[in-house]
Design a protein around this motif. Structure first.
Motif, PDB file in Angstrom:
ATOM      1  N   UNK B 257       0.865  -1.183   0.000  1.00  0.00           N
ATOM      2  CA  UNK B 257       0.000   0.000   0.000  1.00  0.00           C
ATOM      3  C   UNK B 257       0.901   1.232   0.000  1.00  0.00           C
ATOM      4  N   UNK B 258       0.711   2.095  -0.999  1.00  0.00           N
ATOM      5  CA  UNK B 258       1.587   3.255  -1.131  1.00  0.00           C
ATOM      6  C   UNK B 258       1.243   4.304  -0.083  1.00  0.00           C
ATOM      7  N   UNK B 259       2.275   4.799   0.607  1.00  0.00           N
ATOM      8  CA  UNK B 259       2.039   5.785   1.661  1.00  0.00           C
ATOM      9  C   UNK B 259       1.542   7.111   1.101  1.00  0.00           C
ATOM     10  N   UNK B 260       1.733   7.332  -0.214  1.00  0.00           N
ATOM     11  CA  UNK B 260       1.217   8.578  -0.777  1.00  0.00           C
ATOM     12  C   UNK B 260      -0.241   8.428  -1.204  1.00  0.00           C
ATOM     13  N   UNK B 261      -0.807   7.247  -0.951  1.00  0.00           N
ATOM     14  CA  UNK B 261      -2.227   7.068  -1.217  1.00  0.00           C
ATOM     15  C   UNK B 261      -2.520   6.593  -2.619  1.00  0.00           C
ATOM     16  N   UNK B 262      -3.729   6.076  -2.808  1.00  0.00           N
ATOM     17  CA  UNK B 262      -4.190   5.745  -4.138  1.00  0.00           C
ATOM     18  C   UNK B 262      -3.783   4.389  -4.663  1.00  0.00           C
ATOM     19  N   UNK B 263      -3.048   3.627  -3.881  1.00  0.00           N
ATOM     20  CA  UNK B 263      -2.552   2.354  -4.383  1.00  0.00           C
ATOM     21  C   UNK B 263      -2.564   1.338  -3.252  1.00  0.00           C
ATOM     22  N   UNK B 264      -3.167   0.176  -3.494  1.00  0.00           N
ATOM     23  CA  UNK B 264      -3.127  -0.862  -2.479  1.00  0.00           C
ATOM     24  C   UNK B 264      -4.454  -1.575  -2.312  1.00  0.00           C
ATOM     25  N   UNK B 265      -4.480  -2.483  -1.349  1.00  0.00           N
ATOM     26  CA  UNK B 265      -5.568  -3.421  -1.228  1.00  0.00           C
ATOM     27  C   UNK B 265      -5.555  -3.981   0.187  1.00  0.00           C
ATOM     28  N   UNK B 266      -6.727  -4.317   0.750  1.00  0.00           N
ATOM     29  CA  UNK B 266      -6.749  -4.867   2.113  1.00  0.00           C
ATOM     30  C   UNK B 266      -6.045  -6.207   2.205  1.00  0.00           C
ATOM     31  N   UNK B 267      -6.041  -6.962   1.122  1.00  0.00           N
ATOM     32  CA  UNK B 267      -5.346  -8.260   1.159  1.00  0.00           C
ATOM     33  C   UNK B 267      -3.872  -8.017   1.457  1.00  0.00           C
ATOM     34  N   UNK B 268      -3.322  -6.985   0.808  1.00  0.00           N
ATOM     35  CA  UNK B 268      -1.937  -6.614   1.072  1.00  0.00           C
ATOM     36  C   UNK B 268      -1.732  -6.250   2.528  1.00  0.00           C
TER      37      UNK B 268
END
Lengths: 502, 333
Positions: B257-268
């Motif tokens: 999950x990117x700390x700058x937001x906009x990227x990622x998923x709960x599975x991650x």
């Protein structure tokens, strides 16, 4: 006034808006009907963006009404505007870079993805656009991003599209393709508000034109009623005195005994190729061309901000190719960047600190502790020389007007006594009076024997100031002009890639 | 098949899963005794607290913000659950309190960050302090222990003879449900707001409300993790949950999950939670003292964030240069 106005697609009446003491809109009326393209022109700060944000429901107006199809609508937030069929394509496309094209277009809808996709494919085939829907938005060119934005609007069955300087970042070919799209939309009965800075586009694409200056509409009507000169008149402040006589007073340069102070030899980098030019002391060399031609990339590469791929940069006989920005400053080149907010000004520092910030390494400013008296002396000199309008030297630079901010940035560049000053669009977005001041500063530089490299998209500015001018088209120099050859026709033709001299 | 591999390798949590497997394999190679079913299943069973925290905070991180108050919220709800468990109370009031405490903290954070637009790190640091203070007041500084047996027994019970913990099984269900929900159009609002908030507003996404909701979810998940914590460890000190917010952030980053937001998923986020909670166990098998825990986690976190930032910058820069080269080349011929 608009007796039949109620039937029009969009009518905006008597809109006013003030931010604090600053009255940005002073009662603006505009109207667009189906299949019309209203070109809205005006300088930066004229209030165009504020007006559009009010129509989109992003700002709330202090007064005035908005009618859509004759019905008054309260645009309390963007969702209302969208539901009423208004869509704005912002100047910088506002995509979600980490999502793909399909997700970008369908974001914010309640419909099922499948039916959205079907409708989208249908719209795209109707207007003949092809685009890979699974591409990530971050890989799209600016032109493609603009198309994605328009598709978003079309998928919402928008009746009114607001296009905010859509061509400002497009290449020449992309502009042509884009105009075709606008004509398609026009023939589909969509009303378009087309914001632009380029007068030529008005005659290419618009059916109606409105000129905005200082929060008011100064001129409006069908395009056919106006000539280019009339539009230019509408843009000028009523008491504008042309500073053309400045040019008459300046002496012609005798090149026979001069050696160039600065030279580029077949320089190539990202965005430009094979650039060769010479600048002489006390000369103003213009670099003309359209936005996106590679001019900003060229000058920022000279200044060490990007990699040189091949060729040479020579200042005063010394090879400075590929040096770091700090060393290039030291060698005697200074750069006044295009975007003074992003690359120029320290907004929450004082005018004095800004003016002298390039000298901090210098022992003039004190060996260990900052010599405040020296700082004041230098700042006062520039404040009076450049007529910087500021309460005192301790005022925060960010609170000055655009033109005065620009003068502060130029002061800083000059405080290091450079041999060459590169100016990128030095008068963009500043008012006429401040522009005159900046012009006279540039003339003073010339008289002091400093060489100036002036990047400008404003043909009149180039004509006014430059001894010689090169034009850049798609990353290459395609023309060089001096003296009387520097005129609107030659520059425009060359900027758009139309040159005869092989 | 190639298409499938290309597609799957583009999913960020897949690399996190591979990283987790690599960690297990390396540990197993160094110390073969690690390779037993009970060891590996224990890594998953013990990860529930971190998983809940990471999933919760992932909502705020996806919207481009952060919530460092979750450790304190966990500490408070763990203490409340502990007191209820001492009185042999049931799960329902625990859950009620956990949701209430989490939602109220989330509400306050939401007002501060989404409405008042205070930088989220500062604001949630403030709420963290407030909630941590309430823990002291509530417990009077005492450690809460001696719970009823059924409470702690349940926390460590497994499904039949499989060895799979009851909590872990619940986690799988929660993650699966959330993954599906987040894939709906409304679910994608979180990522959209973090990706480009201005653009989100322009297409009619209620960005303020989305951020608000993210904080409330983050609070509620932290609240529930407190119950799990109490049930698993059977003893709540006043500093319970201290620093857990950092582990949760690390879990998200490890989960792609990117700390700058906009990227990622709960599975991650969930996989990241497993990695974070397993590290101390793995270190023991690798022969390190658990004193190295925090340092190694920190190093790992920095390494991943740096690599992530560099690859992103590089991709953007390369795309820009390619565009510029293409533009200049058109008239080259």
């Amino acid at each position: 006034m608009h007796s039949d106005g109620k039937q029009k697609l969009l009518v905006v009446k008597g809109t006013t808006k003030a931010f604090g003491q600053n009255r940005v809109l002073k009662g603006v009326d505009i109207a667009v009907d189906r299949g019309e393209v209203l070109a809205l022109i005006g300088g930066n700060g004229a209030g165009k963006s504020t007006l559009m944000k009010i129509i989109m429901g992003i700002y709330q107006p202090d007064g005035g009404q908005i009618f859509i199809d004759g019905k008054e609508v309260q645009m309390t937030n963007p969702a209302v505007a969208l539901a009423e069929g208004v869509y704005m394509v912002p100047q910088e496309p506002m995509l979600f870079p980490n999502m793909n094209v399909l997700e970008n277009i369908t974001m914010g809808f309640k419909e099922s993805t499948l039916s959205l996709r079907n409708r989208l494919v249908k719209i795209m085939s109707e207007i003949g656009w092809k685009m890979d829907l699974s591409r990530k938005a971050s890989t799209l060119s600016i032109a493609e991003q603009t198309l994605v934005e328009i598709l978003r609007g079309l998928l919402r069955n928008s009746k009114i599209l607001i296009l905010d300087e859509p061509t400002s970042a497009l290449t020449f070919d992309e502009v042509e393709a884009f105009f075709k799209v606008v004509r398609d939309l026009k023939s589909r009965g969509i009303g378009i508000i087309y914001i632009t800075h380029r007068l030529a586009e008005v005659f290419d694409i618009a059916t109606h034109v409105a000129i905005m200056r200082d929060g008011q509409i100064t001129l409006e009507g069908p395009v056919a009623n106006f000539t280019r000169e009339m539009l230019v008149q509408g843009l000028l402040p009523p008491d504008a005195t042309h500073e053309a006589e400045l040019k008459e007073n300046t002496t012609k340069i005798d090149y026979t005994h001069l050696k160039p102070i600065f030279e580029l030899q077949n320089l190539s980098g990202y965005g430009f190729q094979d650039i060769s030019l010479k600048v002489y002391p006390g000369e103003i060399l213009g670099i003309a061309g359209v936005v996106g031609a590679g001019r900003t990339e060229l000058v920022s590469t000279i200044f060490g901000r990007d990699k040189v791929l091949s060729g040479k940069v020579i200042l005063d006989g010394k090879d400075i190719t590929g040096k770091k920005t700090r060393d290039i400053l030291e060698a005697g080149i200074d750069y006044v960047p295009e975007d003074r907010h992003l690359h120029g000004l320290f907004k929450i520092s004082s005018v004095a600190a800004n003016t002298t910030s390039a000298l901090l390494k210098d022992s003039v400013m004190g060996k260990l502790l900052l010599n405040k008296r020296q700082e004041n002396r230098i700042t006062d000199k520039y404040i009076s020389d450049f007529r910087i309008k500021t309460m005192d030297r301790e005022e925060l630079a960010g609170s000055l007007s655009g033109g005065n901010q620009q003068k502060v940035v130029i002061s800083r560049a000059l405080s290091t006594k450079p041999k060459l000053v590169i100016m990128d669009e030095p008068t963009r977005g500043i008012d006429a009076a401040a522009r005159g001041d900046v012009y006279s500063i540039i003339h003073h530089l010339r008289e002091d024997g400093v060489a100036v490299l002036l990047v400008s998209s404003d043909m009149e500015e180039i004509m006014e100031l430059c001894d010689r001018t090169v034009t850049v088209f798609q990353g290459h120099i395609n023309g060089e002009f001096s003296g009387n050859e520097i005129n609107q026709d030659n520059l425009t033709a060359a900027s758009f890639g139309l040159v005869n001299n092989e | 098949m190639k298409e499938f591999i290309k597609k799957i390798s583009g999913v960020r949590w897949v690399s996190s899963l591979l990283f987790l497997i690599a960690l297990f394999v390396i540990t197993g190679i160094v110390n073969p005794t690690f390779f037993s079913y009970s060891n590996i299943i224990a890594c998953f069973n013990n990860s529930c607290v971190f998983m809940l925290l990471a999933i919760g905070i992932s909502f705020t991180i996806m919207t481009g913000e952060i919530d460092v108050s979750i450790g304190a919220v966990m500490g408070l709800t763990a203490a409340i659950s502990g007191v209820i468990a001492q009185q042999n109370g049931s799960w329902l009031p625990m859950l009620g309190w956990a949701v209430l405490v989490g939602a109220v903290t989330g509400l306050v954070n939401g007002i501060g960050v989404a409405v008042l637009k205070v930088p989220s790190l500062i604001f949630t640091l403030g709420t963290c302090g407030v909630v941590r203070g309430i823990v002291y007041i509530y417990t009077g500084g005492r450690t809460i222990e001696n719970f009823s047996g059924s409470f702690t027994r349940f926390g460590n019970s497994t499904v039949g003879n499989t060895g799979i913990g009851v909590f872990f099984l619940m986690m799988i269900v929660i993650v699966a449900v959330l993954a599906v929900l987040l894939n709906t159009r409304r679910g994608k609002y979180f990522l959209a707001v973090g990706d480009n908030i201005g653009g989100a507003v322009l297409v009619g996404i209620p960005a303020t409300r989305v951020k608000f909701f993210a904080y409330i979810l983050s609070g509620i998940f932290a609240g529930i993790s407190g119950i799990v914590f109490a049930s698993k460890y059977g003893q709540i000190t006043i500093i319970a949950g201290n620093g857990y917010e950092m582990s949760a952030v690390a879990a998200c980053v490890l989960g792609g999950i990117s700390l700058s937001g906009g990227l990622g998923n709960v599975i991650g986020a969930a996989i990241g939670g497993v990695i974070m909670s397993s590290i101390s166990r793995l270190l023991v098998f690798l022969g390190f003292s658990s004193d190295y825990d925090n340092t190694i986690t920190g190093v790992m976190l920095i390494a991943i964030v740096v690599i992530d930032a560099l690859t992103q910058q590089r991709a953007i820069e390369n795309a820009r240069r390619e565009r510029l080269l293409a533009r200049a080349a058109v008239s080259g011929q």
